[in-house]
Write an enzyme that holds these catalytic residues in place. Sequence first.
Site, PDB file in Angstrom:
ATOM      1  N   SER A   1       0.747  -1.130   0.185  1.00  0.00           N
ATOM      2  CA  SER A   1      -0.177   0.004  -0.020  1.00  0.00           C
ATOM      3  C   SER A   1       0.978   1.140   0.164  1.00  0.00           C
ATOM      4  O   SER A   1       2.026   1.105   0.334  1.00  0.00           O
ATOM      5  CB  SER A   1      -0.985  -0.168   1.234  1.00  0.00           C
ATOM      6  OG  SER A   1      -1.640   1.214   1.402  1.00  0.00           O
TER       7      SER A   1
ATOM      8  N   TYR B   1      -1.332  -0.003  10.586  1.00  0.00           N
ATOM      9  CA  TYR B   1      -1.497  -0.369   9.106  1.00  0.00           C
ATOM     10  C   TYR B   1      -0.012   0.075   8.238  1.00  0.00           C
ATOM     11  O   TYR B   1       0.500  -0.914   7.750  1.00  0.00           O
ATOM     12  CB  TYR B   1      -2.745   0.348   8.578  1.00  0.00           C
ATOM     13  CG  TYR B   1      -2.926  -0.147   7.128  1.00  0.00           C
ATOM     14  CD1 TYR B   1      -3.449  -1.442   6.880  1.00  0.00           C
ATOM     15  CD2 TYR B   1      -2.785   0.701   6.265  1.00  0.00           C
ATOM     16  CE1 TYR B   1      -3.704  -1.937   5.662  1.00  0.00           C
ATOM     17  CE2 TYR B   1      -3.211   0.242   4.950  1.00  0.00           C
ATOM     18  CZ  TYR B   1      -3.692  -1.037   4.778  1.00  0.00           C
ATOM     19  OH  TYR B   1      -3.806  -1.224   3.360  1.00  0.00           O
TER      20      TYR B   1
HETATM   21  N1  LIG Z   1      -8.810  -1.146  -0.299  1.00  0.00           N
HETATM   22  C1  LIG Z   1      -7.856  -0.169  -0.302  1.00  0.00           C
HETATM   23  O1  LIG Z   1      -8.073   1.152  -0.223  1.00  0.00           O
HETATM   24  C2  LIG Z   1      -6.275  -0.631  -0.356  1.00  0.00           C
HETATM   25  C3  LIG Z   1      -5.338   0.163  -0.754  1.00  0.00           C
HETATM   26  C4  LIG Z   1      -4.084  -0.437  -0.683  1.00  0.00           C
HETATM   27  C5  LIG Z   1      -3.742  -1.721  -0.264  1.00  0.00           C
HETATM   28  N2  LIG Z   1      -4.998  -2.431  -0.001  1.00  0.00           N
HETATM   29  C6  LIG Z   1      -4.627  -3.920   0.359  1.00  0.00           C
HETATM   30  O2  LIG Z   1      -5.171  -4.760  -0.390  1.00  0.00           O
HETATM   31  C7  LIG Z   1      -5.340  -6.115   0.208  1.00  0.00           C
HETATM   32  C8  LIG Z   1      -6.945  -6.344  -0.048  1.00  0.00           C
HETATM   33  O3  LIG Z   1      -7.731  -5.411   0.405  1.00  0.00           O
HETATM   34  P1  LIG Z   1      -9.067  -5.205   0.040  1.00  0.00           P
HETATM   35  O4  LIG Z   1      -9.375  -3.582   0.248  1.00  0.00           O
HETATM   36  O5  LIG Z   1      -9.481  -5.980  -1.337  1.00  0.00           O
HETATM   37  O6  LIG Z   1      -9.893  -5.733   1.233  1.00  0.00           O
HETATM   38  P2  LIG Z   1     -11.215  -6.629   1.469  1.00  0.00           P
HETATM   39  O7  LIG Z   1     -12.091  -6.181   0.623  1.00  0.00           O
HETATM   40  O8  LIG Z   1     -11.800  -6.397   2.934  1.00  0.00           O
HETATM   41  O9  LIG Z   1     -10.965  -8.069   1.161  1.00  0.00           O
HETATM   42  C9  LIG Z   1      -9.904  -8.620   1.934  1.00  0.00           C
HETATM   43  C10 LIG Z   1     -10.046 -10.239   1.854  1.00  0.00           C
HETATM   44  O10 LIG Z   1      -8.823 -10.676   2.677  1.00  0.00           O
HETATM   45  C11 LIG Z   1      -9.590 -11.791   3.459  1.00  0.00           C
HETATM   46  N3  LIG Z   1      -8.829 -11.850   4.758  1.00  0.00           N
HETATM   47  C12 LIG Z   1      -8.907 -10.806   5.790  1.00  0.00           C
HETATM   48  N4  LIG Z   1      -8.238 -11.464   6.884  1.00  0.00           N
HETATM   49  C13 LIG Z   1      -7.806 -12.585   6.575  1.00  0.00           C
HETATM   50  C14 LIG Z   1      -7.228 -13.695   7.267  1.00  0.00           C
HETATM   51  N5  LIG Z   1      -6.766 -13.459   8.522  1.00  0.00           N
HETATM   52  N6  LIG Z   1      -6.968 -14.729   6.764  1.00  0.00           N
HETATM   53  C15 LIG Z   1      -7.294 -15.074   5.403  1.00  0.00           C
HETATM   54  N7  LIG Z   1      -8.029 -14.248   4.765  1.00  0.00           N
HETATM   55  C16 LIG Z   1      -8.202 -12.881   5.128  1.00  0.00           C
HETATM   56  C17 LIG Z   1     -11.031 -11.453   3.509  1.00  0.00           C
HETATM   57  O11 LIG Z   1     -11.999 -12.444   3.618  1.00  0.00           O
HETATM   58  P3  LIG Z   1     -12.409 -13.055   5.105  1.00  0.00           P
HETATM   59  O12 LIG Z   1     -12.683 -11.877   5.897  1.00  0.00           O
HETATM   60  O13 LIG Z   1     -13.430 -14.037   4.708  1.00  0.00           O
HETATM   61  O14 LIG Z   1     -11.120 -14.007   5.658  1.00  0.00           O
HETATM   62  C18 LIG Z   1     -11.106 -10.851   1.970  1.00  0.00           C
HETATM   63  O15 LIG Z   1     -11.433 -11.760   1.087  1.00  0.00           O
HETATM   64  C19 LIG Z   1      -5.045  -5.941   1.650  1.00  0.00           C
HETATM   65  O16 LIG Z   1      -3.876  -6.329   2.004  1.00  0.00           O
HETATM   66  C20 LIG Z   1      -4.902  -4.339   1.996  1.00  0.00           C
HETATM   67  O17 LIG Z   1      -4.383  -3.796   2.730  1.00  0.00           O
HETATM   68  C21 LIG Z   1      -6.278  -2.001   0.115  1.00  0.00           C
END
Ligand SMILES: NC(=O)c1ccc[n+]([C@@H]2O[C@H](COP(=O)([O-])OP(=O)(O)OC[C@H]3O[C@@H](n4cnc5c(N)ncnc54)[C@H](OP(=O)(O)O)[C@@H]3O)[C@@H](O)[C@H]2O)c1
Length: 239
Positions: A142, A155
């Site tokens: 990120s 974070y």
């Molecule tokens: N959205 C943003 O603005 C953003 C920006 C930069 C980077 N990111 C990064 O991108 C990645 C994905 O984020 P997203 O925005 O797509 O999040 P999201 O929509 O909340 O999806 C996260 C996924 O990770 C799974 N997960 C969470 N904790 C877990 C665990 N302990 N074990 C296994 N699976 C787990 C969740 O499923 P379950 O809850 O069912 O396990 C879900 O499928 C993350 O690493 C985040 O830090 C996001």
Amino acid sequence: MELKNKTAVITGAGKGIGRAIAQALAKEGVHLGLIARTASDLEALQQSLSQEYGVKVTSAIADISDRTQAEAAVAAIEMELGAVDILINNAGIASFGTLLDMDPEEWERILHVNVMGTYYVTRAVLPSMIKESSGSIINIASTAGERGFATGSAYCASKFALLGMTESLMQEVRKSNIRVTALTPSTVNTELATNAGLKIGDEDRMMQAEDVAELALATLKLSDRVFVKAAGIWTTNPQ
Ligand SMILES: NC(=O)c1ccc[n+]([C@@H]2O[C@H](COP(=O)([O-])OP(=O)(O)OC[C@H]3O[C@@H](n4cnc5c(N)ncnc54)[C@H](OP(=O)(O)O)[C@@H]3O)[C@@H](O)[C@H]2O)c1
């Protein structure tokens, strides 16, 4: 690099960016092992991707912050699909508050999932990549891994750590023809962003999970002579 008939493991594949990457890879003919904690998300995705694209899709329910569960998930996927060519370390969580206001358990949880979870899954997948002398690992970091901000101590610490882990591993395995990449998106329109209160302005003008998936796909498709070390992706519409 031709992706058809390669095999990928994607963590956090049930929602958001992980789900979009699963869709993009399935469309290219990549067989998939999906990991997350919510079975219903993975079952629905597994069914739709195998029906729509004719690829093999299997899923493993695991909390990646638990080493035993992470290792069992990877072993079950390898048993079903064979050696893993591509690992997308995407699962992650976020919440924000000042260092003193945040519950220490929540602070620790963010580090356990985002850093230790990524380490456990990578450690489980890497031996077969080393044996094959081939592989691609993409860690979803990120912009929070590049600069700190107030309320972001947990974070940001997790994503700075992830970038350090990515670069160190890259130096360890590049001579084994294994490419290790970090992607550093700014805010993406997903549940994580909604729950963390990161969404501002018009959702349609925000970066979408599919945009990050497109960048992931582009890095994987490069000639295997080269790899992207780290790449950012930002919105053209800052609000
Ligand atoms: N959205 C943003 O603005 C953003 C920006 C930069 C980077 N990111 C990064 O991108 C990645 C994905 O984020 P997203 O925005 O797509 O999040 P999201 O929509 O909340 O999806 C996260 C996924 O990770 C799974 N997960 C969470 N904790 C877990 C665990 N302990 N074990 C296994 N699976 C787990 C969740 O499923 P379950 O809850 O069912 O396990 C879900 O499928 C993350 O690493 C985040 O830090 C996001």
